[in-house]
Design a protein around this motif. Structure first.
Motif, short mmCIF file in Angstrom:
data_model
loop_
_atom_site.label_atom_id
_atom_site.label_comp_id
_atom_site.label_asym_id
_atom_site.label_seq_id
_atom_site.Cartn_x
_atom_site.Cartn_y
_atom_site.Cartn_z
N ARG A 94 0.81 -1.22 0.00
CA ARG A 94 0.00 0.00 0.00
C ARG A 94 0.85 1.27 0.00
O ARG A 94 0.33 2.38 0.11
CB ARG A 94 -0.97 0.00 1.18
CG ARG A 94 -0.35 0.09 2.55
CD ARG A 94 -1.45 0.28 3.60
NE ARG A 94 -0.90 0.30 4.95
CZ ARG A 94 -0.91 -0.72 5.78
NH1 ARG A 94 -1.44 -1.88 5.39
NH2 ARG A 94 -0.40 -0.62 6.98
N GLY A 95 2.17 1.09 -0.12
CA GLY A 95 3.05 2.23 -0.28
C GLY A 95 3.65 2.80 0.99
O GLY A 95 4.32 3.84 0.95
N ASP A 96 3.45 2.14 2.12
CA ASP A 96 4.02 2.60 3.37
C ASP A 96 5.38 1.96 3.60
O ASP A 96 5.64 0.84 3.16
CB ASP A 96 3.10 2.26 4.55
CG ASP A 96 1.83 3.09 4.56
OD1 ASP A 96 1.83 4.17 3.92
OD2 ASP A 96 0.85 2.68 5.18
N ALA A 97 6.23 2.68 4.31
CA ALA A 97 7.57 2.17 4.62
C ALA A 97 7.50 1.29 5.87
O ALA A 97 6.95 1.69 6.89
CB ALA A 97 8.53 3.33 4.86
N VAL A 98 8.05 0.09 5.77
CA VAL A 98 7.98 -0.86 6.88
C VAL A 98 9.36 -1.39 7.19
O VAL A 98 10.18 -1.60 6.29
CB VAL A 98 7.00 -2.02 6.55
CG1 VAL A 98 7.42 -2.76 5.29
CG2 VAL A 98 6.89 -3.00 7.71
N ALA A 99 9.63 -1.58 8.48
CA ALA A 99 10.88 -2.18 8.93
C ALA A 99 10.55 -3.35 9.85
O ALA A 99 9.56 -3.33 10.58
CB ALA A 99 11.74 -1.15 9.68
N VAL A 100 11.40 -4.37 9.81
CA VAL A 100 11.23 -5.54 10.67
C VAL A 100 12.47 -5.67 11.54
O VAL A 100 13.60 -5.74 11.04
CB VAL A 100 11.01 -6.82 9.86
CG1 VAL A 100 10.86 -8.02 10.79
CG2 VAL A 100 9.78 -6.69 8.96
N LEU A 101 12.27 -5.70 12.84
CA LEU A 101 13.35 -5.82 13.81
C LEU A 101 13.29 -7.19 14.47
O LEU A 101 12.25 -7.60 14.97
CB LEU A 101 13.21 -4.73 14.87
CG LEU A 101 14.16 -4.81 16.08
CD1 LEU A 101 15.60 -4.61 15.65
CD2 LEU A 101 13.75 -3.80 17.14
N LYS A 102 14.42 -7.88 14.45
CA LYS A 102 14.57 -9.16 15.14
C LYS A 102 15.62 -8.96 16.23
O LYS A 102 16.82 -8.94 15.95
CB LYS A 102 15.02 -10.25 14.15
CG LYS A 102 15.12 -11.65 14.75
CD LYS A 102 13.76 -12.32 14.83
CE LYS A 102 13.90 -13.77 15.29
NZ LYS A 102 12.58 -14.45 15.37
N PRO A 103 15.20 -8.78 17.48
CA PRO A 103 16.20 -8.52 18.53
C PRO A 103 17.23 -9.63 18.67
O PRO A 103 18.42 -9.36 18.90
CB PRO A 103 15.35 -8.38 19.80
CG PRO A 103 14.02 -7.94 19.30
CD PRO A 103 13.83 -8.66 17.99
N ALA A 104 16.80 -10.88 18.54
CA ALA A 104 17.73 -12.00 18.67
C ALA A 104 17.31 -13.14 17.77
O ALA A 104 16.13 -13.49 17.70
CB ALA A 104 17.79 -12.48 20.12
#
Length: 244
Positions: free
Chosen positions: A29-39
């Protein structure tokens, strides 16, 4: 919602596929997304981990992994066994906050369940969620035994002041048994939160285009999808199941 913590009721419940599905719809849908994996545990330094799977399925999304440990243990046990520094909730919360400055949505994928230990002080992904004021999405199994694990996860979250926004079944079997069909109605009761999606088993093997189609079909409009829990429950009900 700008940061969302995704926690499973245990390992192997489909957290990474659910994370990738939400990321794919957000990106589409055109939004900026980030995925964080702490460990990341149980993966060697030169092997692809969960974030590589997210990028393969969801496309060009920002990813960040803070620690990686080769042993398939809790992050705290794996760091202690290998003499590596642990990841702390404060470090993970800071990373999520930094990512949020340049992204519309940050997804924080946990390790196993909500209370798996990150460090010797007992820090968990629940502490990360509390630190950044993020809601929690629970990913659960479909079949027998899932109601207890889901209820325990939700109760712990609520006791810690967290907002459980819903539950997603991470791997729906091709031939669901009576327990799975019944759990479609019972899981929201156990979680005290709505059913926001059901993704089919084996979805991780899909190509990117097919994955996006199935993500849209299997996730709630909250995430940009089309999933309707009432229609899903009605379609999966057998006459022999009795009244819903």
């Amino acid at each position: 919602m700008t940061v969302l913590v995704i926690s499973g009721t245990g390992i192997g419940v489909g957290k990474t596929v659910v994370t990738a599905a939400i990321a794919a719809l957000t990106r589409d849908r055109g939004d900026a997304v980030a995925v964080l994996k702490p460990a990341q545990t149980g993966v060697a330094p030169d092997q692809p981990g969960d974030l590589a799977e997210v990028r393969r399925l969801a496309g060009d999304v920002t990813t960040r992994e803070l620690r990686r440990y080769p042993d398939a243990l809790s992050p705290e046990a794996a760091s202690r066994r290998n003499g590596l520094p642990p990841v702390t909730p404060a470090e993970a919360a800071q990373a999520a906050t930094e990512l949020h400055t340049a992204h519309d949505l940050v997804l924080v994928e946990g390790v196993g369940g909500l209370l798996v230990r990150f460090d010797p002080t007992g820090g968990t992904v629940a502490d990360v969620a509390w630190s950044v004021g993020a809601p929690v999405l629970i990913v659960a199994e479909a079949g027998l035994g899932t109601l207890n694990a889901t209820a325990l996860t939700a109760e712990v979250a609520v006791r810690r002041g967290l907002d459980v926004i819903g539950i997603v079944i991470g791997s729906w079997p091709a031939e669901p048994d009576l327990a799975a069909r019944s759990n479609v109605a019972d899981l929201p009761v156990a979680a005290g939160a709505p059913l926001l999606g059901v993704l089919p088993a084996g979805l991780a093997r899909a190509g990117r285009d097919e994955f996006l189609i199935e993500a849209r079909r299997g996730l709630s409009p909250w995430f940009g999808g089309q999933f309707d829990p009432d229609l899903f429950a009605g379609a999966r009900r057998c006459p022999s199941d009795g009244p819903l």
